[in-house]
Design a protein around this motif. Structure first.
Motif, PDB file in Angstrom:
ATOM      1  N   ALA A 117       0.870  -1.172   0.000  1.00 53.50           N
ATOM      2  CA  ALA A 117       0.000   0.000   0.000  1.00 53.50           C
ATOM      3  C   ALA A 117       0.907   1.222   0.000  1.00 53.50           C
ATOM      4  O   ALA A 117       2.101   1.121   0.324  1.00 53.50           O
ATOM      5  CB  ALA A 117      -0.912  -0.003   1.228  1.00 53.50           C
ATOM      6  N   PRO A 118       0.382   2.397  -0.366  1.00 52.10           N
ATOM      7  CA  PRO A 118       1.252   3.575  -0.462  1.00 52.10           C
ATOM      8  C   PRO A 118       2.076   3.853   0.785  1.00 52.10           C
ATOM      9  O   PRO A 118       3.244   4.240   0.682  1.00 52.10           O
ATOM     10  CB  PRO A 118       0.251   4.705  -0.744  1.00 52.10           C
ATOM     11  N   ASP A 119       1.495   3.631   1.955  1.00 56.06           N
ATOM     12  CA  ASP A 119       2.223   3.937   3.187  1.00 56.06           C
ATOM     13  C   ASP A 119       3.090   2.779   3.671  1.00 56.06           C
ATOM     14  O   ASP A 119       3.740   2.880   4.710  1.00 56.06           O
ATOM     15  CB  ASP A 119       1.243   4.347   4.291  1.00 56.06           C
ATOM     16  N   ARG A 120       3.126   1.683   2.915  1.00 55.50           N
ATOM     17  CA  ARG A 120       3.923   0.515   3.326  1.00 55.50           C
ATOM     18  C   ARG A 120       5.097   0.252   2.394  1.00 55.50           C
ATOM     19  O   ARG A 120       5.895  -0.655   2.645  1.00 55.50           O
ATOM     20  CB  ARG A 120       3.039  -0.729   3.381  1.00 55.50           C
ATOM     21  N   VAL A 121       5.216   1.006   1.322  1.00 50.71           N
ATOM     22  CA  VAL A 121       6.315   0.786   0.380  1.00 50.71           C
ATOM     23  C   VAL A 121       7.632   1.203   1.022  1.00 50.71           C
ATOM     24  O   VAL A 121       7.771   2.323   1.509  1.00 50.71           O
ATOM     25  CB  VAL A 121       6.100   1.583  -0.921  1.00 50.71           C
ATOM     26  N   LEU A 132      11.282   8.832  -9.473  1.00 52.11           N
ATOM     27  CA  LEU A 132      10.622   7.710 -10.136  1.00 52.11           C
ATOM     28  C   LEU A 132       9.830   6.884  -9.135  1.00 52.11           C
ATOM     29  O   LEU A 132       8.687   6.497  -9.393  1.00 52.11           O
ATOM     30  CB  LEU A 132      11.671   6.843 -10.833  1.00 52.11           C
ATOM     31  N   TRP A 133      10.428   6.626  -7.968  1.00 54.12           N
ATOM     32  CA  TRP A 133       9.747   5.852  -6.935  1.00 54.12           C
ATOM     33  C   TRP A 133       8.519   6.596  -6.405  1.00 54.12           C
ATOM     34  O   TRP A 133       7.453   5.997  -6.213  1.00 54.12           O
ATOM     35  CB  TRP A 133      10.705   5.556  -5.788  1.00 54.12           C
ATOM     36  N   ARG A 134       8.657   7.897  -6.186  1.00 56.26           N
ATOM     37  CA  ARG A 134       7.520   8.665  -5.676  1.00 56.26           C
ATOM     38  C   ARG A 134       6.379   8.685  -6.693  1.00 56.26           C
ATOM     39  O   ARG A 134       5.202   8.602  -6.324  1.00 56.26           O
ATOM     40  CB  ARG A 134       7.968  10.085  -5.335  1.00 56.26           C
ATOM     41  N   ARG A 135       6.734   8.788  -7.959  1.00 54.88           N
ATOM     42  CA  ARG A 135       5.705   8.755  -8.998  1.00 54.88           C
ATOM     43  C   ARG A 135       4.987   7.414  -8.999  1.00 54.88           C
ATOM     44  O   ARG A 135       3.760   7.340  -9.176  1.00 54.88           O
ATOM     45  CB  ARG A 135       6.347   9.024 -10.359  1.00 54.88           C
ATOM     46  N   ALA A 136       5.756   6.348  -8.795  1.00 56.60           N
ATOM     47  CA  ALA A 136       5.154   5.017  -8.756  1.00 56.60           C
ATOM     48  C   ALA A 136       4.207   4.880  -7.564  1.00 56.60           C
ATOM     49  O   ALA A 136       3.098   4.340  -7.699  1.00 56.60           O
ATOM     50  CB  ALA A 136       6.251   3.956  -8.693  1.00 56.60           C
ATOM     51  N   VAL A 137       4.620   5.355  -6.406  1.00 59.34           N
ATOM     52  CA  VAL A 137       3.756   5.282  -5.228  1.00 59.34           C
ATOM     53  C   VAL A 137       2.471   6.075  -5.456  1.00 59.34           C
ATOM     54  O   VAL A 137       1.377   5.647  -5.050  1.00 59.34           O
ATOM     55  CB  VAL A 137       4.496   5.784  -3.978  1.00 59.34           C
ATOM     56  N   ASP A 138       2.565   7.198  -6.123  1.00 63.48           N
ATOM     57  CA  ASP A 138       1.378   8.010  -6.399  1.00 63.48           C
ATOM     58  C   ASP A 138       0.364   7.246  -7.246  1.00 63.48           C
ATOM     59  O   ASP A 138      -0.855   7.450  -7.106  1.00 63.48           O
ATOM     60  CB  ASP A 138       1.761   9.309  -7.102  1.00 63.48           C
ATOM     61  N   VAL A 139       0.835   6.355  -8.120  1.00 62.92           N
ATOM     62  CA  VAL A 139      -0.069   5.578  -8.970  1.00 62.92           C
ATOM     63  C   VAL A 139      -1.019   4.739  -8.131  1.00 62.92           C
ATOM     64  O   VAL A 139      -2.210   4.611  -8.448  1.00 62.92           O
ATOM     65  CB  VAL A 139       0.728   4.685  -9.947  1.00 62.92           C
ATOM     66  N   ILE A 140      -0.520   4.153  -7.037  1.00 60.53           N
ATOM     67  CA  ILE A 140      -1.357   3.241  -6.261  1.00 60.53           C
ATOM     68  C   ILE A 140      -2.089   3.946  -5.121  1.00 60.53           C
ATOM     69  O   ILE A 140      -2.696   3.282  -4.279  1.00 60.53           O
ATOM     70  CB  ILE A 140      -0.551   2.049  -5.729  1.00 60.53           C
ATOM     71  N   ARG A 141      -2.061   5.273  -5.101  1.00 66.28           N
ATOM     72  CA  ARG A 141      -2.869   6.003  -4.117  1.00 66.28           C
ATOM     73  C   ARG A 141      -4.346   6.026  -4.521  1.00 66.28           C
ATOM     74  O   ARG A 141      -5.207   6.240  -3.677  1.00 66.28           O
ATOM     75  CB  ARG A 141      -2.350   7.432  -3.963  1.00 66.28           C
TER      76      ARG A 141
END
Length: 277
Positions: A117-121, A132-141
């Motif tokens: 989940a976004p807060d568990r990555v 790049l990682w932050r953009r990826a996390v934003d996708v699954i928000r």
């Protein structure tokens, strides 16, 4: 995992005994092993190469540990670079076949569970591609996309597939480890296998799997943003590459260092955004 030889009339027979001994798996053994036993029974009549269930003791009433006994399948796990592209094609066709299995409503497995989940990555401590990682996390928000559900292995990857033969004679002889079997989007199974291929062989094979899957008759979400969601959701579940590296090392891929795996996962994320984002 133990290989057992049992004698008797008609000659010896070979079995595999799977026992849960680590505390985490012992706590969840009843659900996991019961699910696997049910799936093996169900798939006995399907066109999927699985072991034959012999017995299950999910609560350790008769065994020292929760255990499942099944037939020994031929073949072996193959994770090397040689013929990796050929195996990707076979994996894609096999996965499409699994997704074609028709399951009566009463026999459907549990709904899929997301593995992050976004807060568990757990983002890598050392990277020059944090954006790049932050953009990826934003996708699954966002909320999960709507999907057409089907029968999922849920942990389908090269480490859970057995191969026999070489070169053009290579074939799949077994698909194992059905404890995570679920009901959910085909994109998620494709995403999980793609993540494993990205780590083992690089982004090229990971991106090619979906192409071969659809060529084999599989159906993925036609909305690129929805497909991207499932691919990113699985990839981020494996951001902790040091943990991911351990089972690959045990299977002989000691070349897969944390630095190499991080780089491959980042390249894969980049390719996903280039293709779907």
């Amino acid at each position: 995992m133990r290989r057992l030889r049992i004698g008797g009339e008609g000659g010896p027979r070979w079995f595999v005994l799977r026992s849960f001994v680590k505390p985490f798996f012992v706590r969840h053994a009843e659900g996991l092993l019961t699910r696997e036993a049910d799936v093996l029974r169900f798939l006995a009549g399907a066109d999927v190469p699985v072991a034959e269930l012999a017995a299950v003791d999910a609560t350790a009433q008769h065994c020292d540990h929760p255990s499942l006994l099944m037939s020994l399948l031929p073949g072996a796990v193959r994770l090397g670079e040689e013929d990796a592209d050929l195996r990707t094609d076979l994996l894609a066709r096999q996965l499409a076949g699994i997704h074609r299995v028709r399951v009566p409503a009463a026999a459907r497995p549990r709904d899929y569970q997301a593995w992050t989940a976004p807060d568990r990555v757990l983002l890598p401590a050392s990277t020059d591609r944090m954006d790049l990682w932050r953009r990826a996390v934003d996708v699954i928000r966002r909320d999960p996309p709507d999907y057409r559900p089907c029968f999922l292995h849920r942990d389908f990857h090269p480490g859970n597939v057995l191969f026999d033969g070489y070169g053009t004679e290579t074939r799949i002889t077994g698909v194992v480890d059905w404890v995570e079997t679920s009901w959910g989007p085909a994109d998620l199974d494709v995403a999980h296998c793609s993540t494993a291929l990205a780590l083992l062989h690089g982004a090229g094979e990971a991106m090619r799997l979906a192409e071969q899957y659809t060529a084999a008759g599989g159906t993925l979400d036609s909305d690129p943003s929805a497909h991207l969601y499932w691919r990113i959701l699985d990839a981020l579940a494996f951001a902790n590459v040091e943990k991911v590296a351990l089972p690959w090392h045990e299977l002989g891929r000691t070349d897969l260092t944390p630095a190499l795996l991080t780089n491959r996962l980042e390249n894969y994320l980049h390719e996903l955004f280039r293709a779907f984002g």
